[in-house]
Design a protein around this motif. Structure first.
Motif, PDB file in Angstrom:
ATOM      1  N   ASN A  96       0.976  -0.797   0.096  1.00  0.00           N
ATOM      2  CA  ASN A  96      -0.196   0.003   0.145  1.00  0.00           C
ATOM      3  C   ASN A  96       0.860   0.682   0.050  1.00  0.00           C
ATOM      4  OD1 ASN A  96      -2.239  -1.507   0.128  1.00  0.00           O
ATOM      5  ND2 ASN A  96      -2.819  -1.411   2.165  1.00  0.00           N
ATOM      6  N   ASP A  97       1.960   1.399   0.501  1.00  0.00           N
ATOM      7  CA  ASP A  97       2.901   2.295  -0.375  1.00  0.00           C
ATOM      8  C   ASP A  97       2.884   2.718  -1.553  1.00  0.00           C
ATOM      9  OD1 ASP A  97       4.948   4.686   0.211  1.00  0.00           O
ATOM     10  OD2 ASP A  97       6.599   3.055   0.428  1.00  0.00           O
ATOM     11  N   CYS A  98       2.297   3.980  -1.670  1.00  0.00           N
ATOM     12  CA  CYS A  98       2.773   4.764  -3.483  1.00  0.00           C
ATOM     13  C   CYS A  98       3.752   5.769  -3.466  1.00  0.00           C
ATOM     14  CB  CYS A  98       1.418   4.628  -3.606  1.00  0.00           C
ATOM     15  SG  CYS A  98       0.619   6.381  -2.264  1.00  0.00           S
ATOM     16  N   THR A  99       4.931   5.985  -2.832  1.00  0.00           N
ATOM     17  CA  THR A  99       5.500   6.756  -2.934  1.00  0.00           C
ATOM     18  C   THR A  99       6.309   7.451  -4.248  1.00  0.00           C
ATOM     19  OG1 THR A  99       6.062   6.781  -0.565  1.00  0.00           O
ATOM     20  CG2 THR A  99       8.138   7.530  -2.034  1.00  0.00           C
ATOM     21  N   LEU A 100       6.929   8.698  -4.880  1.00  0.00           N
ATOM     22  CA  LEU A 100       7.000   9.262  -5.749  1.00  0.00           C
ATOM     23  C   LEU A 100       8.293   9.345  -5.489  1.00  0.00           C
ATOM     24  CD1 LEU A 100       6.717   9.770  -8.781  1.00  0.00           C
ATOM     25  CD2 LEU A 100       5.722  12.204  -7.912  1.00  0.00           C
ATOM     26  N   ARG A 101       9.316   9.217  -6.730  1.00  0.00           N
ATOM     27  CA  ARG A 101      10.768  10.284  -6.016  1.00  0.00           C
ATOM     28  C   ARG A 101      11.010  10.449  -7.380  1.00  0.00           C
ATOM     29  NH1 ARG A 101      15.695   7.225  -4.057  1.00  0.00           N
ATOM     30  NH2 ARG A 101      15.061   8.004  -2.407  1.00  0.00           N
ATOM     31  N   ILE A 102      11.440  12.469  -6.871  1.00  0.00           N
ATOM     32  CA  ILE A 102      11.688  12.675  -8.457  1.00  0.00           C
ATOM     33  C   ILE A 102      12.967  13.311  -8.596  1.00  0.00           C
ATOM     34  CG2 ILE A 102      11.181  14.567  -9.645  1.00  0.00           C
ATOM     35  CD1 ILE A 102       8.417  14.852  -8.723  1.00  0.00           C
ATOM     36  N   THR A 103      14.474  12.864  -9.057  1.00  0.00           N
ATOM     37  CA  THR A 103      15.403  13.102  -9.368  1.00  0.00           C
ATOM     38  C   THR A 103      16.325  14.774 -10.506  1.00  0.00           C
ATOM     39  OG1 THR A 103      15.949  12.060 -11.099  1.00  0.00           O
ATOM     40  CG2 THR A 103      15.873  10.947  -8.937  1.00  0.00           C
ATOM     41  N   GLY A 104      16.542  14.959 -10.071  1.00  0.00           N
ATOM     42  CA  GLY A 104      16.932  16.255 -10.743  1.00  0.00           C
ATOM     43  C   GLY A 104      16.161  17.425 -11.079  1.00  0.00           C
ATOM     44  N   LEU A 105      16.023  17.883  -9.798  1.00  0.00           N
ATOM     45  CA  LEU A 105      14.254  18.782 -10.055  1.00  0.00           C
ATOM     46  C   LEU A 105      14.650  19.880 -10.713  1.00  0.00           C
ATOM     47  CD1 LEU A 105      13.273  18.478  -6.354  1.00  0.00           C
ATOM     48  CD2 LEU A 105      11.418  17.940  -8.097  1.00  0.00           C
ATOM     49  N   ARG A 106      13.506  20.458 -11.767  1.00  0.00           N
ATOM     50  CA  ARG A 106      13.843  21.601 -12.403  1.00  0.00           C
ATOM     51  C   ARG A 106      12.245  22.492 -11.375  1.00  0.00           C
ATOM     52  NH1 ARG A 106      14.264  18.147 -17.721  1.00  0.00           N
ATOM     53  NH2 ARG A 106      16.175  17.120 -17.892  1.00  0.00           N
ATOM     54  N   GLU A 107      12.980  24.340 -12.241  1.00  0.00           N
ATOM     55  CA  GLU A 107      11.646  24.616 -12.390  1.00  0.00           C
ATOM     56  C   GLU A 107      10.506  24.428 -12.373  1.00  0.00           C
ATOM     57  OE1 GLU A 107      13.269  28.513 -12.918  1.00  0.00           O
ATOM     58  OE2 GLU A 107      14.427  28.329 -10.842  1.00  0.00           O
ATOM     59  N   ARG A 108      10.806  23.663 -13.509  1.00  0.00           N
ATOM     60  CA  ARG A 108       9.314  23.704 -13.961  1.00  0.00           C
ATOM     61  C   ARG A 108       8.679  22.424 -13.565  1.00  0.00           C
ATOM     62  NH1 ARG A 108      12.880  21.662 -18.678  1.00  0.00           N
ATOM     63  NH2 ARG A 108      13.059  19.535 -18.861  1.00  0.00           N
TER      64      ARG A 108
END
Length: 829
Positions: A96-108
């Protein structure tokens, strides 16, 4: 489906600010739980959005099974699945874990992220909404400059409760730990400052530094040609961004702002060093480039030496120069000649001649282009070959145009002077002597002189003969004074003409010429010669206009003519005019006289009687005269006709009339023509007698009564009455003395009245020529005051003699009123 329960922390790599609220979105066992409702992270870092979901164990006695689960964001209101969007998005799903990872964040990447799962149940889908709001920011070094120092501030847009510590770097080397601010000195060097959040040193802010040359470009080339266009472009790396300014030359003349400098239609004056200067809060840097503008030779400058007057035989040098890049080469030509005279900047004449006069061209050229310039050489020399020419033959008709031209060869151009008939004073100082309308006075011998500062020469003479028709036509009379009848008179006609004119004389309205000579002579002029005389002059050129002279012959008055108007019978009271006329020049003066009276009645040609009277009858004569003489006066007679005046009656004897004696009645009246007389007795139709006298030879009592005398002519009639009474003899002696006295008194009284009446009529009579018409006035009746006889009374107390007024009567149906005078004699027995 809403609920709220947030208690988890997000797993991040890099600086992040979290709003940690345990949020559960759910209903009836369906839910999605986000650990953080808002996340603020630095650009380039990694963030984990922690999430879990749940659903009922059974739905309608059926166990749900998850078939799909994913994160999405809305782009232009359309859901975008993140897994398919980029490899930087990673699903960390486990049970039931639904974690989202975003790498190399951009301003957009800043957006609201939502999780959704689907089961095998109808309507078994659920979205956790609202989702997680992600804000991606970057560390910035903000620069604020003062006059001597620059303050650097490390800045982020994430709002945090406890400000972090920052680490500052210069050219990658750590300086120190500070708060968000750092103060440095302003200087133009290669310093580069950056900052990072302590503990997250791998995520540094972009460095700030003064401008550093990146490029300096010229398009198409720094070496260009006049008239073309070039663009200078400079680029510097700088943070914060630099401001660009262009200057020219060492004087740093300002040109423009911006990275690009455009030069349109470049000119030679645009050659030089151009500087691009970039400046920001940390320093100022300049770079230069040299622009070389090549151009064809400019307008050549040509000069002559000596610059003063060039005289035949002197040495002359022509010099040509022109500004050009690269330097020009030169070639000399003479106009209309192809062969070069010189390939040097100078063209030299060692002994110049008049034939060398002309236009010379200098050609200046280089690899870019060429130009040419000319100069004229005028070799000075005195006049030569001086001559005169005329535009028409020597015999010229007056009024036409003619031009005399003086021709000469001279340099400088000669001044020309025209002379006529040996007169030393010049007529003109022009080359041409023009007569737009030649006149007779222009005839003569002409020559010209040509002169300049080097000498003078004269031409041969030319003769001009102007022919012209007669003009200034004039006529004269000799003698010039008054022309008298019988004198000798000469009319002379003259004019100016070439050739000489012929003259013809005419008299007014006459078609035939009187004479074809200049003079018309009258040996003994007569009045009939008076009139207008015309003269015309003609030669082979033209006939002149006609000129006239008036001849007025003076003469004494001719024999006058006298007339009377009306010419019929002249009646008293009418208007009568006597007219005198005479042919004379000057006009005669007239004077009217009456016979044997030297007093003038009128000094006009007419003598007018407005109401003529019998006293105006008589002989009249008229004198006509002027200063030349007076003819014999002419006479005319006037006979004024008029009706008889009041008759005068008398009784003879004038003393006592005794019965039986003879009595004569006499009647007289003034009349013209002479009156005819008729005697009547009252109450008797037949006249007693005709004639002035009526005699009764034996006077009887039956002869007593009233007697009438009628005077008549063609103009009218008039009556007078008297009464006769017989005297008895008984009274004869008694009546002798007293009646005689009374009769004498009565006669005296009558005479006095008659004298007064005559004087009165003379005073009222108008002067001749000024009488008024009284023909329509009624004459008053007159009383007769004459006693024709004496009668005796019965009583002594009765009047011895009485005067009775004449009564009016009519006889034979006559309309005239008659005034009667009555003398009554009475006797009583």
């Amino acid at each position: 489906m809403k609920g709220a329960a947030m208690s988890l922390t997000a797993a991040v790599s890099g600086f992040v600010a979290l709003l940690i609220v345990s949020v559960v979105q759910g209903q009836n066992g369906w839910s999605v739980t986000y650990t953080s409702a808002q996340i603020c992270a630095l650009k380039g870092s990694t963030v984990d959005m922690l999430c879990s979901y749940s659903y009922p164990s059974t739905v309608h006695n059926i166990t749900p099974t998850v078939q799909d689960r994913f994160w999405f964001v809305k782009n232009n209101e359309k859901p975008v699945h993140l897994k398919a969007h980029s490899h930087r998005f990673e699903y960390r799903f486990h049970e039931n874990d639904c974690t989202l990872r975003i790498t190399g964040l951009r301003e957009r990447d800043s957006a609201e992220y939502k999780f959704r799962f689907k089961t095998n149940q109808d309507g078994g889908s659920f979205t956790g909404s609202p989702g997680v709001a992600l804000t991606v920011t970057d560390l910035q070094v903000k620069v604020r400059r003062s006059s001597t120092q620059t303050e650097l501030q490390c800045h982020t847009s994430c709002h945090v409760t406890d400000p972090p510590s920052y680490v500052w770097y210069n050219k990658g080397q750590k300086l120190k730990e500070e708060t968000s601010s750092l103060r440095v000195s302003v200087r133009d060097d290669d310093s580069s400052y950056s900052c990072a959040v302590k503990g997250h040193e791998d995520h540094r802010a972009a460095p700030v530094f003064s401008p550093k040359l990146y490029y300096m470009l010229v398009s198409p080339s720094a070496e260009t040609v006049e008239g073309s266009s070039i663009t200078l472009n400079c680029g510097f790396t700088a943070n914060p961004a630099a401001n660009y300014t262009w200057y020219k030359g060492n004087s740093q003349r300002y040109l423009s702002e911006g990275t690009v400098l455009g030069l349109e239609s470049i000119q030679p004056s645009d050659s030089g060093e151009y500087y691009c200067t970039a400046e920001n809060e940390l320093g100022r840097t300049s770079e230069s480039i040299f622009i070389n503008v090549k151009y064809a030779p400019k307008v050549a400058t040509v000069s002559v030496s000596p610059s003063a007057e060039i005289v035949e035989g002197s040495s002359v040098t022509l010099t040509c120069s022109s500004e050009a890049n690269p330097a020009a080469k030169y070639t000399w030509y003479k106009k209309n000649k192809r062969k070069p005279l010189s390939v040097d900047t100078q063209l030299v004449f060692s002994s110049i001649q008049p034939s060398d006069s002309g236009q010379y061209h200098c050609r200046a050229y280089n690899q870019v282009g060429e130009t040419s310039e000319s100069i004229s050489i005028h070799v000075r020399y005195p006049p030569k070959l001086v001559s005169v020419s005329a535009s028409s033959s020597n015999e010229i008709k007056e009024g036409r145009s003619v031009t005399l031209t003086c021709n000469s060869d001279a340099n400088p151009a000669a001044e020309h002077f025209w002379y006529k008939d040996g007169d030393p004073n010049p007529l003109s100082n022009e080359r041409q002597l023009s007569f737009s309308s030649v006149q007779s006075s222009d005839s003569g011998e002409y020559f010209c002189a040509a002169e300049n500062n080097l000498g003078r020469r004269t031409s041969e003479s030319i003769f001009i003969v102007v022919i012209y028709g007669p003009k200034f036509l004039s006529v004269s009379v000799s003698p010039s004074g008054e022309i008298q009848e019988g004198s000798s008179v000469t009319l002379t006609c003259s004019s100016d003409a070439n050739p000489a004119a012929n003259y013809t004389w005419y008299k007014e309205d006459g078609q035939a010429p009187l004479i074809v000579e200049p003079q018309l002579v009258f040996t003994s002029i007569q009045p009939s010669d008076s009139g207008e005389y015309y003269c015309t002059a003609v030669n082979k050129v033209m006939t002149s206009a006609t000129e006239s002279v008036s001849v007025d012959v003076m003469y004494a008055p001719k024999l006058p003519s006298v007339s009377v108007s009306p010419s019929a019978e002249i009646v008293e009271g009418s208007s009568v005019t006597l007219t005198c006329s005479s042919d004379a020049n000057p006009a005669a003066n007239y004077t009217w006289y009456k016979e044997d009276d030297q007093t003038p009645l009128s000094k006009e040609s007419q003598l007018i009687f407005s109401s003529i009277q019998p006293s105006d009858s008589g002989e009249y004569y008229c004198k006509a005269e002027n200063h030349l003489g007076m003819p014999t006066p002419q006479y005319i007679s006037i006979d004024v006709t008029y009706a008889p005046k009041l008759p005068s009656v008398s009784v003879s004897p004038s003393a006592e009339i005794v019965e039986g004696s003879s009595v004569t009645l006499t009647c007289s009246s003034d009349a013209n023509p002479a009156a005819n007389y008729t005697w009547y007795k009252e109450d008797e139709d037949s006249p007693k007698t005709s004639g002035q006298n009526f005699t009764i030879t034996d006077f009887r009592p039956e002869h007593s009564g009233r007697y009438y005398c009628e005077a008549q002519n063609t103009r009218g009639r008039h009556n007078s009455t008297l009464q006769l009474t017989v005297v008895s003899t008984a009274w004869k002696l008694a009546a002798v003395s007293v009646p005689a006295v009374l009769l004498a008194l009565i006669l005296s009284y009558s005479v006095i009245l008659w004298i007064i009446k005559k004087r009165s009529s003379k005073q009222k009579q108008p002067e001749p020529g000024e009488r008024t018409d009284t023909s329509e006035q009624v004459q008053p009746e007159e009383d007769s005051a004459t006693c024709a006889s004496v009668y005796f009374c019965n009583h002594r107390v009765d009047p011895v003699c009485s005067i009775r007024t004449a009564a009016q009567t009519k006889r034979h149906k006559k309309t005239e009123e008659e005034e009667e005078g009555m003398v009554e004699r009475a006797a009583h027995a």
